[in-house]
Design a protein around this motif. Structure first.
Motif, PDB file in Angstrom:
ATOM      1  N   ASP A  23       0.915  -1.246   0.076  1.00  0.00           N
ATOM      2  CA  ASP A  23      -0.030   0.065  -0.030  1.00  0.00           C
ATOM      3  C   ASP A  23       0.887   1.247   0.012  1.00  0.00           C
ATOM      4  N   VAL A  24       2.028   1.205   0.080  1.00  0.00           N
ATOM      5  CA  VAL A  24       3.073   2.207  -0.106  1.00  0.00           C
ATOM      6  C   VAL A  24       3.321   2.392  -1.543  1.00  0.00           C
ATOM      7  N   GLU A  25       3.063   3.842  -1.750  1.00  0.00           N
ATOM      8  CA  GLU A  25       3.423   4.378  -3.241  1.00  0.00           C
ATOM      9  C   GLU A  25       4.463   5.331  -3.268  1.00  0.00           C
ATOM     10  N   THR A  26       4.790   6.087  -2.280  1.00  0.00           N
ATOM     11  CA  THR A  26       5.563   7.267  -2.254  1.00  0.00           C
ATOM     12  C   THR A  26       6.395   7.098  -0.971  1.00  0.00           C
ATOM     13  N   LEU A  27       7.447   7.919  -1.146  1.00  0.00           N
ATOM     14  CA  LEU A  27       8.500   8.172   0.220  1.00  0.00           C
ATOM     15  C   LEU A  27       7.598   8.661   1.209  1.00  0.00           C
ATOM     16  N   SER A  28       6.755   9.501   1.104  1.00  0.00           N
ATOM     17  CA  SER A  28       5.927   9.919   1.962  1.00  0.00           C
ATOM     18  C   SER A  28       5.169   8.929   2.976  1.00  0.00           C
ATOM     19  N   ALA A  31       7.493   7.003   5.084  1.00  0.00           N
ATOM     20  CA  ALA A  31       7.864   7.805   6.397  1.00  0.00           C
ATOM     21  C   ALA A  31       6.775   7.901   7.168  1.00  0.00           C
ATOM     22  N   ASP A  32       5.269   7.725   6.771  1.00  0.00           N
ATOM     23  CA  ASP A  32       4.205   7.934   7.502  1.00  0.00           C
ATOM     24  C   ASP A  32       4.114   6.566   8.362  1.00  0.00           C
ATOM     25  N   LEU A  33       4.424   5.567   7.396  1.00  0.00           N
ATOM     26  CA  LEU A  33       4.232   4.194   8.138  1.00  0.00           C
ATOM     27  C   LEU A  33       5.342   4.092   9.074  1.00  0.00           C
ATOM     28  N   ALA A  34       6.598   4.600   8.755  1.00  0.00           N
ATOM     29  CA  ALA A  34       7.762   4.547   9.845  1.00  0.00           C
ATOM     30  C   ALA A  34       7.353   5.265  11.006  1.00  0.00           C
ATOM     31  N   GLY A  62      11.551  11.482  13.860  1.00  0.00           N
ATOM     32  CA  GLY A  62      10.574  12.332  14.208  1.00  0.00           C
ATOM     33  C   GLY A  62       9.878  12.809  12.945  1.00  0.00           C
ATOM     34  N   GLU A  63       9.653  14.239  13.146  1.00  0.00           N
ATOM     35  CA  GLU A  63       9.067  14.915  11.881  1.00  0.00           C
ATOM     36  C   GLU A  63      10.080  15.446  10.710  1.00  0.00           C
ATOM     37  N   GLU A  64      11.481  14.945  11.053  1.00  0.00           N
ATOM     38  CA  GLU A  64      12.069  15.635  10.096  1.00  0.00           C
ATOM     39  C   GLU A  64      12.079  14.656   8.733  1.00  0.00           C
ATOM     40  N   ASP A  65      12.708  15.079   7.502  1.00  0.00           N
ATOM     41  CA  ASP A  65      12.826  14.528   6.379  1.00  0.00           C
ATOM     42  C   ASP A  65      13.391  13.190   6.428  1.00  0.00           C
ATOM     43  N   PRO A  66      12.833  12.184   5.794  1.00  0.00           N
ATOM     44  CA  PRO A  66      13.663  10.889   5.787  1.00  0.00           C
ATOM     45  C   PRO A  66      15.000  10.920   4.789  1.00  0.00           C
ATOM     46  N   SER A  80       9.637  -2.050  -8.016  1.00  0.00           N
ATOM     47  CA  SER A  80       8.729  -0.937  -7.670  1.00  0.00           C
ATOM     48  C   SER A  80       8.889  -0.536  -6.181  1.00  0.00           C
ATOM     49  N   TYR A  81       9.649  -1.418  -5.400  1.00  0.00           N
ATOM     50  CA  TYR A  81      10.024  -0.938  -4.153  1.00  0.00           C
ATOM     51  C   TYR A  81      10.950   0.160  -4.156  1.00  0.00           C
ATOM     52  N   GLY A  82      11.959  -0.117  -4.961  1.00  0.00           N
ATOM     53  CA  GLY A  82      13.325   0.630  -4.978  1.00  0.00           C
ATOM     54  C   GLY A  82      12.872   2.057  -5.894  1.00  0.00           C
ATOM     55  N   GLU A  83      11.908   1.850  -6.692  1.00  0.00           N
ATOM     56  CA  GLU A  83      11.286   3.451  -7.217  1.00  0.00           C
ATOM     57  C   GLU A  83      10.843   4.321  -6.050  1.00  0.00           C
ATOM     58  N   ILE A  84      10.184   3.696  -5.030  1.00  0.00           N
ATOM     59  CA  ILE A  84       9.820   4.623  -3.874  1.00  0.00           C
ATOM     60  C   ILE A  84      10.714   5.290  -3.294  1.00  0.00           C
ATOM     61  N   LEU A  85      11.979   4.666  -3.298  1.00  0.00           N
ATOM     62  CA  LEU A  85      13.256   5.489  -2.526  1.00  0.00           C
ATOM     63  C   LEU A  85      14.077   6.283  -3.606  1.00  0.00           C
ATOM     64  N   LEU A  86      13.960   5.993  -4.806  1.00  0.00           N
ATOM     65  CA  LEU A  86      14.790   6.910  -5.828  1.00  0.00           C
ATOM     66  C   LEU A  86      13.957   7.988  -6.210  1.00  0.00           C
ATOM     67  N   THR A  87      14.201   8.949  -5.358  1.00  0.00           N
ATOM     68  CA  THR A  87      13.476  10.151  -5.537  1.00  0.00           C
ATOM     69  C   THR A  87      14.200  11.172  -6.340  1.00  0.00           C
ATOM     70  N   ASP A  88      13.476  12.155  -6.966  1.00  0.00           N
ATOM     71  CA  ASP A  88      14.264  13.208  -7.990  1.00  0.00           C
ATOM     72  C   ASP A  88      15.533  13.610  -7.187  1.00  0.00           C
ATOM     73  N   GLU A  89      15.463  14.131  -5.897  1.00  0.00           N
ATOM     74  CA  GLU A  89      16.229  14.722  -4.926  1.00  0.00           C
ATOM     75  C   GLU A  89      17.335  13.576  -4.695  1.00  0.00           C
ATOM     76  N   LEU A  90      17.156  12.402  -4.378  1.00  0.00           N
ATOM     77  CA  LEU A  90      18.320  11.445  -4.371  1.00  0.00           C
ATOM     78  C   LEU A  90      18.954  11.258  -5.439  1.00  0.00           C
ATOM     79  N   LEU A  91      18.470  11.333  -6.870  1.00  0.00           N
ATOM     80  CA  LEU A  91      19.010  11.187  -8.164  1.00  0.00           C
ATOM     81  C   LEU A  91      19.772  12.522  -8.589  1.00  0.00           C
ATOM     82  N   GLY A  92      19.564  13.539  -7.853  1.00  0.00           N
ATOM     83  CA  GLY A  92      20.301  14.843  -8.466  1.00  0.00           C
ATOM     84  C   GLY A  92      19.474  15.313  -9.671  1.00  0.00           C
ATOM     85  N   ARG A  93      18.181  15.023  -9.795  1.00  0.00           N
ATOM     86  CA  ARG A  93      17.278  15.435 -10.935  1.00  0.00           C
ATOM     87  C   ARG A  93      16.349  16.567 -10.382  1.00  0.00           C
TER      88      ARG A  93
END
Length: 179
Positions: A23-28, A31-34, A62-66, A80-93
């Motif tokens: 049920d997890v589609e985004t990094l957000s 983070a909420d699950l965590a 806590g409430e800090e960015d993951p 599909s699980y890796g794609e959740i982690l590979l954000t634009d910011e993480l990849l420098g895009r």
């Protein structure tokens, strides 16, 4: 085949729970699950491992960015699980620069095979908009430094990385109980 677990750091030590990421589609969402795993806003680690091909660590304080570390971005990008982690910011895009979306295509009448005068280098809008995902690690390799695992140790892991991380943190017993 993948394995995902949450390790929550509490006053009494580490608590582990396995988790489904269906049920997890985004990094957000992740983070909420965590954060739900630790109502006291303690440190929570999400450990994800896919068939010894790659592993990822997401740290939520806590409430800090993951904070994120992925051992092999190219391998994770095929999951599909890796794609959740590979954000634009993480990849420098730049945010939203994820490939050939129709709004980004330059439909100027040359799409029928006509050549454009400026397009001598072969880098049209569609060809140049998606950057390749790097092979190898990406993210915050110092993610576990203050918990007893150095950047060098994290980068050198292979095989059962999730188990090795849990062992270094003193959480192997609780992790194995949910595995």
């Amino acid at each position: 085949m993948y394995f995902a677990a949450l390790l929550a750091r509490t006053e009494d030590g580490w608590e582990a729970s396995d988790t489904e990421l269906d049920d997890v589609e985004t990094l957000s969402d992740l983070a909420d699950l965590a954060r739900e795993a630790s109502p006291d806003e303690d440190t929570v680690l999400v450990l994800i491992e896919q068939e010894d091909a790659w592993f990822g660590v997401v740290r939520v304080d806590g409430e800090e960015d993951p904070r994120i570390y992925v051992s092999d971005a190219a391998a994770a990008a095929r999951s599909s699980y890796g794609e959740i982690l590979l954000t634009d910011e993480l990849l420098g895009r730049e945010p939203g620069d994820d490939g050939d979306d129709l709004d980004a295509l330059d439909l100027d009448g040359t799409e029928d095979g006509e050549s454009d005068e400026d397009d001598g280098d072969g880098s049209g809008a569609a060809a140049g908009s998606a950057e390749a995902v790097p092979h190898g690690p990406v993210g915050d390799a110092e993610i576990l430094d203050d918990l007893g695992m150095s950047e060098k140790e994290l980068r050198s892991m292979s095989g059962d990385a999730v188990g090795e991380i849990a062992e270094a943190l003193g959480a192997l017993d609780v992790l194995e109980a949910v595995r």
